[in-house]
Scaffold this motif. Structure first.
Motif, short mmCIF file in Angstrom:
data_model
loop_
_atom_site.label_atom_id
_atom_site.label_comp_id
_atom_site.label_asym_id
_atom_site.label_seq_id
_atom_site.Cartn_x
_atom_site.Cartn_y
_atom_site.Cartn_z
N TRP A 55 0.83 -1.21 0.00
CA TRP A 55 0.00 0.00 0.00
C TRP A 55 0.86 1.26 0.00
CZ3 TRP A 55 -3.87 -1.82 4.35
CH2 TRP A 55 -4.69 -2.81 3.81
N SER A 56 2.07 1.14 0.50
CA SER A 56 2.98 2.30 0.50
C SER A 56 3.53 2.46 -0.92
CB SER A 56 4.13 2.09 1.50
OG SER A 56 4.66 0.77 1.39
N GLN A 57 2.82 3.23 -1.73
CA GLN A 57 3.18 3.41 -3.13
C GLN A 57 3.09 4.89 -3.49
OE1 GLN A 57 -0.58 1.99 -5.56
NE2 GLN A 57 -0.16 0.52 -3.90
N PRO A 58 3.72 5.28 -4.58
CA PRO A 58 3.72 6.70 -4.95
C PRO A 58 2.30 7.27 -5.02
CG PRO A 58 5.31 5.50 -6.28
CD PRO A 58 4.56 4.47 -5.48
N GLY A 59 2.12 8.43 -4.38
CA GLY A 59 0.83 9.10 -4.40
C GLY A 59 -0.13 8.71 -3.28
N MET A 60 0.17 7.64 -2.56
CA MET A 60 -0.77 7.17 -1.54
C MET A 60 -0.94 8.14 -0.36
SD MET A 60 -3.03 5.02 -0.68
CE MET A 60 -2.82 3.65 -1.81
N PRO A 61 0.13 8.78 0.16
CA PRO A 61 -0.08 9.70 1.29
C PRO A 61 -1.10 10.81 0.97
CG PRO A 61 2.24 9.20 1.08
CD PRO A 61 1.57 8.61 -0.13
N LEU A 62 -1.04 11.37 -0.23
CA LEU A 62 -2.00 12.42 -0.58
C LEU A 62 -3.41 11.87 -0.69
CD1 LEU A 62 0.00 14.52 -3.21
CD2 LEU A 62 -0.54 15.13 -0.85
N LYS A 63 -3.54 10.65 -1.19
CA LYS A 63 -4.86 10.02 -1.28
C LYS A 63 -5.46 9.83 0.11
CE LYS A 63 -4.17 7.45 -5.60
NZ LYS A 63 -4.08 6.09 -6.21
N ILE A 64 -4.64 9.36 1.05
CA ILE A 64 -5.13 9.12 2.41
C ILE A 64 -5.61 10.42 3.05
CG2 ILE A 64 -4.47 8.38 4.74
CD1 ILE A 64 -2.59 6.35 3.43
N ILE A 65 -4.86 11.50 2.82
CA ILE A 65 -5.28 12.81 3.35
C ILE A 65 -6.60 13.23 2.72
CG2 ILE A 65 -4.68 15.25 3.44
CD1 ILE A 65 -1.71 14.34 3.62
N LYS A 66 -6.74 13.01 1.42
CA LYS A 66 -7.97 13.37 0.71
C LYS A 66 -9.16 12.55 1.23
CE LYS A 66 -8.70 11.76 -3.39
NZ LYS A 66 -8.59 11.47 -4.86
N TRP A 67 -8.90 11.29 1.61
CA TRP A 67 -9.97 10.40 2.08
C TRP A 67 -10.26 10.55 3.57
CZ3 TRP A 67 -7.07 5.78 -0.53
CH2 TRP A 67 -7.33 5.79 -1.91
N LEU A 68 -9.50 11.38 4.27
CA LEU A 68 -9.58 11.47 5.72
C LEU A 68 -11.02 11.64 6.20
CD1 LEU A 68 -7.78 11.64 8.28
CD2 LEU A 68 -7.76 14.12 8.00
N GLY A 69 -11.47 10.71 7.03
CA GLY A 69 -12.79 10.78 7.65
C GLY A 69 -13.96 10.42 6.76
N LYS A 70 -13.70 10.05 5.49
CA LYS A 70 -14.80 9.72 4.58
C LYS A 70 -15.16 8.24 4.70
CE LYS A 70 -13.78 13.33 1.17
NZ LYS A 70 -13.47 13.62 -0.26
N GLU A 71 -16.41 7.97 5.07
CA GLU A 71 -16.84 6.60 5.34
C GLU A 71 -16.74 5.70 4.11
OE1 GLU A 71 -17.60 4.82 7.90
OE2 GLU A 71 -17.40 6.40 9.39
N ASP A 72 -16.84 6.27 2.91
CA ASP A 72 -16.80 5.44 1.72
C ASP A 72 -15.40 5.38 1.10
OD1 ASP A 72 -16.68 8.07 0.90
OD2 ASP A 72 -18.12 7.86 -0.74
N ALA A 73 -14.40 5.86 1.82
CA ALA A 73 -13.04 5.87 1.29
C ALA A 73 -12.47 4.45 1.22
CB ALA A 73 -12.14 6.74 2.17
N PRO A 74 -11.66 4.15 0.21
CA PRO A 74 -11.02 2.83 0.14
C PRO A 74 -10.13 2.55 1.35
CG PRO A 74 -10.82 3.98 -1.94
CD PRO A 74 -11.35 4.98 -0.95
N LEU A 75 -9.39 3.58 1.77
CA LEU A 75 -8.56 3.47 2.97
C LEU A 75 -8.95 4.63 3.87
CD1 LEU A 75 -4.74 2.72 3.08
CD2 LEU A 75 -5.98 3.87 4.89
N LEU A 76 -9.68 4.32 4.93
CA LEU A 76 -10.23 5.34 5.82
C LEU A 76 -9.35 5.53 7.04
CD1 LEU A 76 -12.43 7.20 6.99
CD2 LEU A 76 -13.63 5.14 7.78
N LEU A 77 -8.80 6.72 7.19
CA LEU A 77 -8.06 7.08 8.39
C LEU A 77 -8.99 7.89 9.28
CD1 LEU A 77 -5.55 7.48 10.17
CD2 LEU A 77 -4.88 9.38 8.68
N ARG A 78 -9.29 7.33 10.45
CA ARG A 78 -10.17 8.04 11.38
C ARG A 78 -9.35 9.07 12.17
NH1 ARG A 78 -15.13 6.31 11.02
NH2 ARG A 78 -15.61 4.15 10.44
N TYR A 79 -9.97 10.20 12.41
CA TYR A 79 -9.25 11.30 13.10
C TYR A 79 -8.67 10.86 14.42
CZ TYR A 79 -11.15 14.62 9.67
OH TYR A 79 -11.45 15.28 8.51
#
Length: 423
Positions: A55-79
């Motif tokens: 999962w640690s691949q180019p572009g993933m950190p920005l995707k995770i930030i974009k998905w932050l807190g979104k229930e339908d996100a592929p990778l959901l990081l809870r606050y």
């Protein structure tokens, strides 16, 4: 030598098996009443070299930030999880360079292919019945750009042993007729003929029974409290039922390796990432898929396992919580229902097992296998989404290293916790 293996999931049980074959006295300790009842119970069911990219691949950190807190996100990081995983997150981001992503993918592929051979050998030797199927895996795409990108990655890995075929939408339906209803939405697929399917829980319990027949002491319903150190090296394991003397201790507890080894001052960069699966009886769904299908755009896998169907997906960073979030499960079911409209008629949530487990993810996406800085304390954990795939190979590598034998493949990078290579 007496080796105590902590954790009877797929990785720990395979480690115990190979250690016993090497002639050691082995004790396998597990807090559950049987093997394979935690993360090994409800995983996706596929043993695949086709999903070795971390999962640690180019572009993933920005995707995770974009998905932050979104229930339908592929990778959901809870606050609420952010304060507890900042250090891990920084290491994860550092592994997202193209160079490290490629190296980590190559390491996982080598271990996955070695592990598949090892699994097949164990199956032939023991006769364990685990709903094995060898029809390969079909990974479908709905955009040509996504399919082209996946092919480029697979082309690189094909030079290192990955077998795959790019197939047209019509060929997708030939391989799996259940895709006919959504054939018009497909750009094509990658077909991985060597990937296999099996019930990880059944395999792990069968292997634990085989271990016991070979003389491994399997101690279930016993909770590890700490590792006792004497003279700078492992001396025993203390559990809620007493003291187990040990020359060597192998921590194969998945995500729970981190808090246990923290007691010894060893910082292990493994963080739990919750995954969800829904298992339901095939019942009268006569046209249910017989080939496992992974949907790249809808981010789920639908896998036939014996007389059951299993939908898996979702990645949620929320600490050590193992309760399945129903909104996440419902989103997975909805995605699978889009691709397989007939499924909606046959999936009764009241008759299904909605399950969640913790993937033990390292920042690099490669497992930690080797001796820690404390003599006799070893780790075999951090397999992320590839635990079932990498389990037998990891157990074999760990047993060889402990026995002082050069393993069949190079161990994964140690990530500062274990020494890489063979000494």
């Amino acid at each position: 030598m007496t080796v105590v293996v902590l954790g009877a999931g797929a990785v720990g049980t395979a480690t115990a098996w190979y250690l016993r074959k090497a002639g050691h006295d082995v004790v396998l300790v597990e807090r559950q009443p049987d093997a394979g009842l935690e993360t090994s119970w409800g995983n996706g069911g596929v043993i695949h070299a086709s999903e070795v990219e971390p999962w640690s691949q180019p572009g993933m950190p920005l995707k995770i930030i974009k998905w932050l807190g979104k229930e339908d996100a592929p990778l959901l990081l809870r606050y609420g999880a952010i304060p507890h995983m900042l250090g891990w997150g920084l290491k994860f981001a550092a592994n997202c360079t193209p160079e490290k992503f490629r190296a980590n993918s190559e390491s996982n592929l080598a271990l996955a292919l070695y592990s598949l051979r090892s699994l097949q050998e164990i199956g032939a030797e023991t006769g364990i019945a685990y709903d094995r199927a060898t029809r390969g895996v079909l990974k479908i795409y709905r955009s040509v750009d996504s399919l082209d990108g996946a092919q480029r990655s697979s082309d690189h890995l094909a030079g290192l042993g990955l077998t795959y075929e790019r197939v047209s939408p019509d060929r997708c339906v030939e391989l799996e007729p259940a895709l006919r209803d959504t054939r018009s939405t497909l750009a094509g697929a990658l077909y991985f003929p060597r990937d296999e399917v099996g019930d990880c829980n059944k395999f792990t319990q069968g292997l634990a029974a085989a271990c016991a027949k070979q003389g491994v002491s399997c101690r279930f319903n016993e909770t590890v409290q700490k590792i006792e150190i004497s003279g700078g090296r492992a001396a025993a394991v203390i559990t809620d039922k007493g003291r187990i003397a040990a020359d060597t201790v192998v921590v194969a507890m998945g995500s729970f390796a981190t808090p246990l080894l923290a007691q010894l001052g060893i910082s292990v960069p493994i963080y739990p990432v919750k995954g969800v699966s829904i298992t339901f009886p095939r019942g009268d769904w006569k046209d249910a898929p017989t080939v496992p299908v992974i949907d790249d755009s809808k981010l789920f896998g639908l896998v036939p396992i014996g007389d059951r169907m299993r939908i898996s997906g979702s990645a949620e960073i929320t600490g050590y919580d193992t309760a399945p979030a129903m909104p996440r499960a419902e989103a997975i079911i909805a995605n699978a229902g889009y691709t397989f409209p007939e499924m909606r008629k046959h999936l009764d949530i009241a008759k299904s097992r909605v399950w969640a487990g913790l993937r033990p993810v390292s920042p690099s996406g490669t497992p930690l296998i080797g001796e820690t800085r404390i003599g006799g304390v070893w780790i075999n954990a951090g397999h992320g989404h590839l635990g079932w795939t990498l389990s037998c190979g990891s157990g074999r590598v760990a047993a060889d290293l402990i026995s002082g034998v050069k393993p069949g493949i190079a161990p994964p990078p140690g990530q500062g916790i274990v020494a890489s290579g063979f000494h």
